[in-house]
Each structure stands twice: as structure tokens, then as C-alpha cells.
Design a protein around this motif. Structure first.
Motif, PDB file in Angstrom:
ATOM      1  N   SER A 148      42.126   2.943  42.530  1.00 49.69           N
ATOM      2  CA  SER A 148      42.584   3.972  43.476  1.00 49.69           C
ATOM      3  C   SER A 148      43.790   4.721  42.923  1.00 49.69           C
ATOM      4  N   THR A 149      44.694   4.000  42.284  1.00 55.21           N
ATOM      5  CA  THR A 149      45.876   4.648  41.691  1.00 55.21           C
ATOM      6  C   THR A 149      45.454   5.669  40.647  1.00 55.21           C
TER       7      THR A 149
ATOM      8  N   HIS B  17      44.040   8.713  42.362  1.00 54.10           N
ATOM      9  CA  HIS B  17      45.110   9.484  43.003  1.00 54.10           C
ATOM     10  C   HIS B  17      45.914  10.263  41.966  1.00 54.10           C
TER      11      HIS B  17
ATOM     12  N   GLY C  42      43.762  13.156  41.036  1.00 55.63           N
ATOM     13  CA  GLY C  42      43.688  14.123  42.116  1.00 55.63           C
ATOM     14  C   GLY C  42      44.997  14.823  42.412  1.00 55.63           C
TER      15      GLY C  42
ATOM     16  N   LEU D 148      47.752  13.484  43.607  1.00 51.45           N
ATOM     17  CA  LEU D 148      48.531  12.913  44.706  1.00 51.45           C
ATOM     18  C   LEU D 148      49.703  12.078  44.211  1.00 51.45           C
ATOM     19  N   LEU D 149      49.612  11.602  42.973  1.00 49.82           N
ATOM     20  CA  LEU D 149      50.687  10.844  42.339  1.00 49.82           C
ATOM     21  C   LEU D 149      50.973  11.463  40.971  1.00 49.82           C
TER      22      LEU D 149
ATOM     23  N   ASP E  87      48.348  18.326  39.173  1.00 51.99           N
ATOM     24  CA  ASP E  87      49.140  18.792  40.319  1.00 51.99           C
ATOM     25  C   ASP E  87      49.380  20.299  40.296  1.00 51.99           C
TER      26      ASP E  87
ATOM     27  N   LEU F  16      38.855  15.410  45.677  1.00 46.76           N
ATOM     28  CA  LEU F  16      39.096  13.978  45.750  1.00 46.76           C
ATOM     29  C   LEU F  16      38.725  13.482  47.141  1.00 46.76           C
TER      30      LEU F  16
ATOM     31  N   THR G  49      39.107  10.202  49.233  1.00 51.35           N
ATOM     32  CA  THR G  49      39.804   8.918  49.239  1.00 51.35           C
ATOM     33  C   THR G  49      39.108   7.927  50.172  1.00 51.35           C
TER      34      THR G  49
ATOM     35  N   ASP H 218      36.535   7.677  45.727  1.00 51.31           N
ATOM     36  CA  ASP H 218      37.118   6.340  45.788  1.00 51.31           C
ATOM     37  C   ASP H 218      36.322   5.494  46.775  1.00 51.31           C
TER      38      ASP H 218
END
Length: 295
Positions: free
Chosen positions: A51-52, A55, A58, A60-61, A76, A86, A88, A160
Motif C-alpha cells: 500500500s505504501t 500511495h 499515486g 499521496l506520499l 505529485d 489510484l 485505494t 490496492d
């Protein structure tokens, strides 16, 4: 197919991510390439970092160190957001909206929105556009979420655990939809999943994570060709020492081993070509045993 001349849908170099609150690394020293036009399975045990990674891809992180790029740009950026979708695990939907309301919202949020595609994905699951999202079954909610993602007309689709709460019939329908999109629109797809049997006929590439690191990043055909399943008397085990034994199990005096041969196999073995599910299970089980031994 991979290589310097193959365009990448997703590329990571020395990628790492550390959660500040916990202080531990979710991903460490990850490097891999996912070629465009592929359907790639992201596989690993719970907590492996799947998941990380999605993310990060996508947007998000942001990485703690190293680099990840989607379609040759940073995740980003505005350019990436219009080309990447994405989905989730929590599938964020407004329960009081009708399905039609939800699709209209998708159209307002995405400049390249393809309403016929989004509506078709919903209707193929037998879901009424007038139904409220909060009253839908898990499979129907997944279809609505997937309709939002595909209606965006992405070049890269990140999923995900899209199949986790679905029955076998709905899983097969969703996978058929994804394969059709990949073929018809040349969408690159990366999906994490614990449902290994569904990956056998649909994914052409695998990235396997173990404890936040990439253990495998290969074409599925290469994985099948590079592994052998051998069965025989346990006394023949010394003949396997020159090969890479991924996983072994015994039943009485009989030994069964998943092997990556480094040459001709000696000994008196019954040899089979394993399927993708058996190969992935072998690597996942090997990882679990290594973790236990380290502890």
C-alpha cells in the motif's frame, strides 16, 4: 519485456519511505521498472509495503529517499494526476450519493472524463444508476470505484487490493474488465492482491515485496521458465545444493522443493513446471521462514 528502450509506466530507484511517527521503514532500497502496457501484480505478505508503494506512485506520499516516477514524471505533479488513477483499499465514496451522482462528480473533477466508459463499467455489474452508494454490496461499490478510476481515462491504473472483498464470480468479472481496458486502451495496470489464483491468467509481470524490499521483479513467463518443482526421496537432497532452493517441504521421507536451477538437475527427481501461484507461494513462505529464523 524490459530494457533501456522500453518505456516505463512506473520506475523506482533506491526508493525508501519511513513513517516518522513509528520510526520504521515501510520500504527500503527498492528498485524496479514496470513497462508500459503491462498488467503487473504487486505481491507480498501483510506489512510488506504494498500500500505504501502504491500511495507513493499515486502521489499521496513522498519518498524519504530515492526516486519514483510514473510515466516519466514525478507522481505529485499536475501532469501525473491527470494521467494516473489510484483506487485505494478504503474506496472513498459518498454513501448518500446515488451512483449517477457519483459519476457526475467524477466528470466535474476530471477534464478528460469519459462518461460512457464509466457508466458501462457500472451497468456491466447490474447496478442501477439510481441506487444509493451506501446501499450497494461490496462488489457493487468496487465497480463504482473502478468506474470512477477508468472514467478518468488513465494511462496508469493503480489498484490496492481491488478483489479482497469480492466473491469468485465478481472477481472474475472485474479482472475481465481490467484485461479489456489494458488491451483496448493500452492502460498500464499495477494491482496488489492476496488472491493469487486470479493472477495466473491475467498478469504478465510480478513485483514481490518482502519486508519492504523488492525480492522479485520479473515477467511471469520468465518466472515460470526459471523455476522447477521437484519431488523425490529426501536422500537426494544433497544434489540440490548447487541450485537455489526457494522453499522445501517434507512428508515422511519424501521431499518436495521449489528450485531455481543453476544448471542440469542431478539425482532421481520427478520434475514439474510450477504455476505462478505455486511460485509466489514458495517465495512468500520462504520469506516467512527467514523472518522467524531471524527473530
Amino acid at each position: 519485456m524490459t530494457g533501456p528502450d522500453v518505456p516505463a509506466a512506473l520506475h523506482a530507484t533506491d526508493l525508501g519511505f519511513r513513517y516518522r511517527a513509528r520510526g520504521d521503514w515501510a520500504l527500503r532500497d527498492c528498485g524496479f521498472t514496470v513497462p508500459r502496457g503491462s498488467i503487473t501484480a504487486l505481491v507480498g505478505r501483510n506489512g510488506a509495503g504494498k500500500s505504501t508503494l502504491l500511495h507513493l506512485a499515486g502521489g499521496l506520499l513522498r519518498p524519504t529517499h530515492g526516486e519514483i516516477r510514473v510515466l516519466d514524471t514525478a507522481p505529485d505533479t499536475a501532469a501525473a494526476r491527470t494521467r494516473v488513477a489510484l483506487l485505494t483499499q478504503d474506496r472513498p465514496l459518498y454513501p448518500r450519493f446515488t451512483v449517477a451522482d457519483t459519476l457526475r462528480m467524477g466528470g466535474k473533477l476530471n477534464s478528460a472524463w469519459d462518461h460512457p466508459v464509466a457508466e458501462r463499467v457500472v451497468r456491466e455489474g447490474g447496478t442501477a444508476l439510481t441506487a444509493r452508494v451506501g446501499e450497494l454490496s461490496p462488489g457493487q461499490r468496487t465497480r463504482v470505484s473502478l468506474a470512477l478510476a477508468l472514467g478518468k481515462r488513465p494511462e496508469l491504473l493503480l489498484l490496492d487490493e481491488p478483489l479482497a472483498d469480492l466473491d469468485p464470480v465478481v472477481r472474475a468479472e472485474i479482472m475481465a474488465t481490467l484485461m479489456a481496458e489494458a488491451a483496448d486502451r493500452e492502460v498500464s495496470i499495477v494491482l496488489s492482491s492476496h488472491v493469487l489464483p486470479d493472477l495466473e491468467q491475467t498478469c504478465d509481470r510480478v513485483v514481490l515485496l518482502r519486508a519492504g524490499r523488492v525480492e522479485l521483479s520479473e515477467d511471469t513467463d520468465a518466472l515460470r521458465e526459471g523455476h522447477t518443482l521437484v519431488t523425490g526421496h529426501i536422500d537426494g537432497e544433497p544434489s540440490l545444493r548447487e541450485h537455489a532452493v526457494v522453499h522445501r517441504r517434507t512428508h515422511g521421507r519424501q521431499l518436495t522443493a521449489l528450485v531455481r536451477p543453476r544448471g542440469p538437475l542431478g539425482g532421481d527427481w520427478h520434475v514439474e513446471r510450477p504455476g505462478l501461484e505455486e511460485i509466489l507461494l514458495g517465495h512468500l513462505r520462504s520469506g516467512a521462514e527467514s523472518t522467524k529464523e531471524a527473530a
